[in-house]
Scaffold this active site. Structure first.
Site, mmCIF file in Angstrom:
data_model
loop_
_atom_site.group_PDB
_atom_site.id
_atom_site.type_symbol
_atom_site.label_atom_id
_atom_site.label_comp_id
_atom_site.label_asym_id
_atom_site.label_seq_id
_atom_site.Cartn_x
_atom_site.Cartn_y
_atom_site.Cartn_z
ATOM 1 N N SER A 1 0.808 -1.223 0.000
ATOM 2 C CA SER A 1 0.000 0.000 0.000
ATOM 3 C C SER A 1 0.844 1.277 0.000
ATOM 4 O O SER A 1 1.665 1.479 -0.889
ATOM 5 C CB SER A 1 -0.928 -0.080 1.213
ATOM 6 N N ASP B 1 -1.694 1.409 -3.528
ATOM 7 C CA ASP B 1 -2.451 0.306 -4.128
ATOM 8 C C ASP B 1 -3.881 0.744 -4.469
ATOM 9 O O ASP B 1 -4.740 -0.090 -4.740
ATOM 10 C CB ASP B 1 -2.444 -0.943 -3.230
HETATM 11 MG MG LIG Z 1 -3.839 1.113 0.505
#
Ligand SMILES: [Mg+2]
Ligand SMILES: CC(=O)N[C@H]1[C@@H](OP(=O)(O)O)O[C@H](CO)[C@@H](O)[C@@H]1O
Length: 539
Positions: free
Chosen positions: A65, A284
């Site tokens: 992420s 992400d």
């Molecule tokens: Mg994320």
């Protein structure tokens, strides 16, 4: 023979000795070079989970992420696109920490027998990964586990996290009345583009939107989507910046939703154009933050709390216009980190119920599913709106009594397709915000004036043992260590309109203290006092 194959495959993907792995809020997340054996073992667990659920496909997403480029992570997605069931997090932790190949095999078999899983039943696992270079070999490790245990395996290559959740749900609902969409990345773009056009219903998006892609996977994927969104019909003029995924070292560097939210400023590059609408995705593409730089007053941020109240206000109005206010129950889910002004606005102005859950989207998602329309966002910009099957049926089948009712029903049905039902999705959330602003004829400034945030401060406190800090009441109060909450209460009482709480982070080895008060100075002062108290009790 099967055991030999298992052991040989496992020997190729050892875990790093001496490291205690734990399936946390974000799955297993750490430096990528610690993850090869973890990914192999997550493959094994996903196969068990698929077999336990009658061969339904289980998703695995490889991403860290908003974390720096050298990190990575492995996270399991359940069949309807939700986060892994909590009970299984412990099984994942148990399997991953088995000290040797033989003990891994023993644990694997023990889990199968404990959970009554027949190891010759069919199983299916799908995988996606973000743009991190380390993702490639982690997929290989996962594939090797699937090969060694006869699991059907599909590699969807580079995807956003929400795309992987989408695909998982599509596979498991194919051919049923709940079919979620075409099982392909292209199918995802088609669904969003088509729903965007329907939700706008002839209204046009005004002015340009500049999207900061954090130099992550969201940037190229959004560009793919933009190729098929008809600009003449929607007026959507969207430019993606920070879209360089070929230089992994700049992933999330001074860019992205987490940078904007924590630093409370726009990404320095490219230089923000005053007055232009901007938003940032994370690495992400499951978090979204809006902002603009005002020529007079400077940077202004519209975070998850704002996105939540905007959605709740728009959907609330539509449900009333559709004449469904008695049948469709709308609720908003927040965590203790939501700004108190947003809670007051939703409860008092929008007249909608607010429910609080502990931090972490799995808790929010679950609570949101208790409503017909459940709006949930964490302040950091991660969230979505979930619609019950019954609400969707009403939007589609209710006989409209007027043109206004017809329009409201059609827009509601389109929104249910536009907003990702599986998980927070920055790209889908962004299109939803654009639809709402177009319908309301609002600029970001109009949106910002709905309420004024209470000044607040978030502090990270390193303590000797964060596990001493246990909470109750959706993490808003400490039950342990004894005495700590009383001291916090005493601090808070000294200020007007103030609130503060402390909890152990689920993702970092630290405690977090949040404080809110009537003025900036008081919020800072209160946060520091509570932080000192936490320090004292944690050492
Ligand atoms: Mg994320
Ligand atoms: C205050 C804060 O932003 N906490 C974040 C952070 O959790 P902690 O448990 O506070 O470390 O990471 C989570 C996973 O990304 C996210 O869900 C959550 O909102």
């Amino acid at each position: 023979m099967a055991d030999e194959k298992f052991l040989a495959a496992s020997a190729k993907h050892p875990i790093v000795a001496g490291h205690a792995y734990k399936y946390g809020t974000a799955g297993f997340r750490m430096k990528a070079d610690l993850l090869d054996g973890v990914s192999f073992r997550v493959g094994l667990l996903s196969g068990l989970r698929s077999r336990r659920l009658n061969g339904q496909a289980i998703g695995v997403m490889i991403t860290a992420s908003h974390n720096p480029a050298p990190d990575n992570g492995v996270k399991i997605v359940d069949p309807m696109g939700e986060m892994l069931e909590q009970e299984w997090e412990a099984y994942a932790t148990r399997l991953v920490n088995a000290p040797s190949d033989q003990e891994l095999l023993d644990t694997y078999k023990a889990l199968a027998s404990q959970l009554k899983i027949n190891l010759s039943d069919p199983a299916k696992v799908i995988v996606g990964r973000d743009t991190r270079p380390s993702g490639h070999s982690l997929v290989t490790a996962l594939a090797d586990a699937c090969e060694a245990t006869n699991i059907q395996f599909t590699d969807y290559k580079i995807l956003t996290t929400p795309q992987l959740h989408y695909l998982t749900r599509c596979i498991n609902t194919e051919g049923t009345p709940k079919a979620y969409g075409k099982i392909s990345e292209q199918g995802y773009y088609e669904k969003l583009s088509e729903a965007f056009v329907r939700a706008l219903r002839g209204k046009k998006v005004q002015g340009q939107l500049i999207v900061d892609g954090a130099n992550g996977v969201g940037a190229p994927k959004l560009n793919e989507l933009l190729k098929i969104i008809p600009k003449d019909v929607t007026g959507f003029d969207c430019k993606v910046v920070n879209d360089d995924v070929l230089r992994p070292e700049i992933l999330n560097l001074d860019a992205g939703a987490d940078f904007v939210k924590t630093k409370q400023r726009a990404p320095p590059k490219p230089q923000p154009i005053p007055g232009v609408r901007g938003c940032s995705l994370d690495g992400d593409a499951d978090r979204l933050i809006y902002y603009w730089v005002d020529p007079e007053s400077g940077f202004f941020m519209l975070d998850g709390d704002r996105i939540s109240s905007l959605n709740a206000s728009f959907i609330g109005d539509l449900v009333r216009s559709a004449g469904l206010e008695d049948e469709v129950r709308i609720g908003v889910v927040q965590t203790a980190y939501a700004n108190g002004a947003s809670t007051a606005y939703i409860e008092k102005h929008l007249q909608l119920p607010v429910v609080f859950t502990p931090t972490g989207v799995k808790h929010l998602h679950h609570a949101a599913c208790q409503f017909d329309v459940g709006v949930y966002f964490e302040a950091n910009g991660h969230g979505t709106v979930v619609f019950s099957q019954e609400a969707i049926r009403l939007f589609r089948e209710k006989e409209p009594q007027s043109p206004a009712q017809k329009e409201a029903l059609e827009v509601l049905a389109a929104c249910a397709d536009l907003i990702n039902q599986t998980v927070g999705d920055a790209i889908s959330d962004m299109l939803m915000v654009e639809v709402i602003l177009a319908h309301k004829g609002w600029t970001l400034k109009n949106w910002a004036t709905t309420y004024t945030d209470l000044p607040n401060r978030l502090v990270r406190v390193e303590v000797g043992n964060k596990d001493l800090f246990q909470t109750t009441d959706a993490e808003r109060r400490l039950s342990h260590p004894p005495g700590a909450q009383d001291e916090i209460d005493q601090c808070v009482r000294k200020y007007t309109n103030a609130r503060s709480f402390a909890r152990a982070s689920g993702t970092e080895n630290a405690c977090r203290v949040y404080a809110e008060a009537a003025t900036r100075g008081e919020a800072d002062e209160l946060a520091n006092k509570v932080a000192a108290c936490v320090q004292k009790y944690g050492s």
